[in-house]
Scaffold this motif. Structure first.
Motif, mmCIF file in Angstrom:
data_model
loop_
_atom_site.group_PDB
_atom_site.id
_atom_site.type_symbol
_atom_site.label_atom_id
_atom_site.label_comp_id
_atom_site.label_asym_id
_atom_site.label_seq_id
_atom_site.Cartn_x
_atom_site.Cartn_y
_atom_site.Cartn_z
ATOM 1 N N ASP A 83 44.598 41.458 66.872
ATOM 2 C CA ASP A 83 43.497 41.209 65.937
ATOM 3 C C ASP A 83 43.402 42.339 64.920
ATOM 4 O OD1 ASP A 83 42.958 38.937 67.343
ATOM 5 O OD2 ASP A 83 41.028 39.588 68.138
ATOM 6 N N ARG A 183 40.145 39.924 72.456
ATOM 7 C CA ARG A 183 39.736 39.769 71.065
ATOM 8 C C ARG A 183 39.079 41.052 70.555
ATOM 9 N NH1 ARG A 183 42.568 35.462 69.685
ATOM 10 N NH2 ARG A 183 41.789 36.207 67.694
ATOM 11 N N HIS A 185 37.098 42.696 66.871
ATOM 12 C CA HIS A 185 36.454 42.384 65.592
ATOM 13 C C HIS A 185 36.489 43.661 64.755
ATOM 14 C CE1 HIS A 185 35.144 38.517 67.168
ATOM 15 N NE2 HIS A 185 34.756 39.161 68.254
#
Length: 359
Positions: A83, A183, A185
Motif C-alpha cells: 500500500d 492494509r 493508509h
C-alpha cells in the motif's frame, strides 16, 4: 557553500555500504526494500539479495514480491508494504502531468483490477485493458503494429492497482493480483520515501532523488523543502543531508568485504555516479545504456565489472586497477554466490585486465 559540512569520501562509502546491507548486518534491509530492489533477467533481484546474505523468497505469495514501481521498472518489495509502495509511486495532481495524468493512471488501474483477477500474460491483459479504457488513453504502437495503452502508463497503473509481475514461459511477462496483505493508509508517502532515501544513501541532491523516482525535480519541491537540511560536500561535490542524520554519517565505519552485484543493484542506482566512480572511462564501462555488466565492489569501491556466461558457467571479471592476488581471491569467493543463486555447485572465474582491453 560557506559553512558546509565536509565529509571524507571513504566515510560516505562506509555509510552507504552499511545502509545498503553490504556489511555483515541486514539491519537496514527493510528500508532498502521500501525503496525497492530492481529486478531483471536473469535473477537480478535474487543476486542483489544474495549479495547481502538476505532471504530470496520472491514470489506471488510473498513475503517478497515483484511489482512495477520506481520509474515503472520491476522492483522487489515486501508484500506487507505494497500500500505504501503504491502510494509513493503514484503521480500526484500537483506533479507536472496534473489532474490529466492522475485520471489516466486511475482509469487504467481500474481496468487492470477488473482484468487481472488471476495469472494472465501481459499481452492478453493489455488487449483487454485497451477495450475498457477511454479512447483518448489508447495510442498506436509502431513496434506492436496495434493500438493499446502506452507501456509507461500501463506500468504506472499496474503499480497503482498493485499488480504483481512474474515470468511466464518463453520469457514472457505474467501478471497476477496481489494476494491479501496488511492494509496501510499512508499519508505523505512521497515525503516518507525521501526520508528513507536519505537514510539509505546519505547526502544527495534534489535532482538525484527526482531522477531516481522518475519525476521532475519541481515535483519533489514540497517534500524537499520540508526537510531540515544541512549542506554537505563530499570530495568537492555539493549535496544535502537531514540534520538528524549527520551523526550517523560521521560515525559510519569503513566499508569492508567484496561482493558482485548485478547491473541495476541499488548501490549503483541510488547515487551520484561521478562520486561513486570518479574515473570517467570506468563509469562508461559500468553504466552502459545497453547490456550493462555487473559491478565488482571491494571495500565500497567499484573495482571492476563482471559478466556471466550461463552456457559456459563462467564469470569473466575485468579489473580496473592493478591486479593483486588478495583481491582476486576475494572476487573468486564472492563469485560463488552467483552459483548459489543459479543452483549450481560452483562457477569458473576468469580475469581480464582492463588496461589490456584499452590497448
Amino acid at each position: 557553500m560557506a559553512g558546509a559540512l565536509v565529509v571524507d569520501r571513504k566515510r560516505w562509502l562506509g555509510h552507504r555500504w552499511h545502509r545498503h546491507g553490504l556489511s555483515s548486518s541486514n539491519a537496514h534491509l527493510d528500508d532498502l526494500l521500501l525503496l525497492g530492489i530492481q529486478d531483471g533477467r536473469p535473477d537480478g533481484a535474487r543476486r542483489s539479495l544474495r549479495a547481502r546474505s538476505a532471504p530470496e523468497a520472491i514470489g506471488p505469495g510473498g513475503p517478497l514480491v515483484v511489482m512495477w514501481s520506481v520509474r515503472g521498472a520491476p522492483h522487489v518489495h515486501r508484500l506487507d508494504r505494497l500500500d505504501f509502495v503504491s502510494a509513493a509511486n503514484t503521480p500526484l495532481s500537483t506533479d507536472i502531468g496534473g489532474a490529466e495524468q492522475v485520471f489516466a493512471v486511475d482509469a487504467v488501474a481500474a481496468a487492470l483490477r477488473a482484468v487481472v483477477t488471476g495469472p494472465i500474460t501481459k499481452s492478453e491483459a493489455s488487449t483487454r485493458v485497451t477495450e475498457r479504457v477511454p479512447a483518448q488513453l489508447v495510442t498506436w504502437c509502431e513496434r506492436c503494429q496495434a493500438r493499446h495503452v502506452p507501456d509507461g502508463l500501463f506500468r504506472t497503473a499496474g503499480c497503482r492497482a498493485q499488480i504483481l509481475v512474474g515470468s511466464a514461459e518463453r520469457r514472457g511477462t505474467l501478471l497476477s493480483p496481489a494476494p491479501a496483505h496488511p492494509r496501510e493508509h499512508p499519508r505523505q508517502a512521497r515525503a516518507t520515501l525521501l526520508d528513507t532515501f536519505f537514510r539509505v544513501n546519505g547526502p544527495t541532491t534534489r535532482a538525484l532523488f527526482a531522477e531516481w523516482l522518475g519525476v521532475e525535480p519541481v515535483d519533489v519541491d514540497t517534500v524537499w523543502k520540508a526537510v531540515d537540511l544541512v549542506p554537505v560536500t563530499v570530495d568537492g561535490l555539493r549535496y544535502s543531508l537531514p540534520a538528524a542524520l549527520v551523526d550517523d554519517l560521521l560515525e559510519a565505519a569503513p566499508p569492508t568485504g567484496t561482493v558482485l552485484v548485478p547491473p541495476h543493484d541499488p548501490y549503483l542506482r541510488h547515487t551520484d555516479r561521478v562520486l561513486l566512480v570518479p574515473d570517467q572511462t570506468h563509469r562508461k564501462q559500468v553504466w552502459r545504456p545497453v547490456s550493462a555488466p555487473g559491478a565488482v565492489l571491494d571495500a565500497g569501491e567499484v573495482v571492476g565489472i563482471w559478466r556471466y556466461r550461463r552456457g559456459e558457467n563462467l564469470v569473466t571479471v575485468t579489473e580496473f586497477g592493478t591486479p593483486t592476488a588478495g583481491l582476486r581471491g576475494r572476487v573468486e569467493g564472492a563469485a560463488q554466490v552467483l552459483a548459489e543463486v543459479s543452483d549450481l555447485p560452483a562457477v569458473d572465474v576468469a580475469f581480464a585486465d582492463y588496461r589490456a582491453d584499452k590497448a
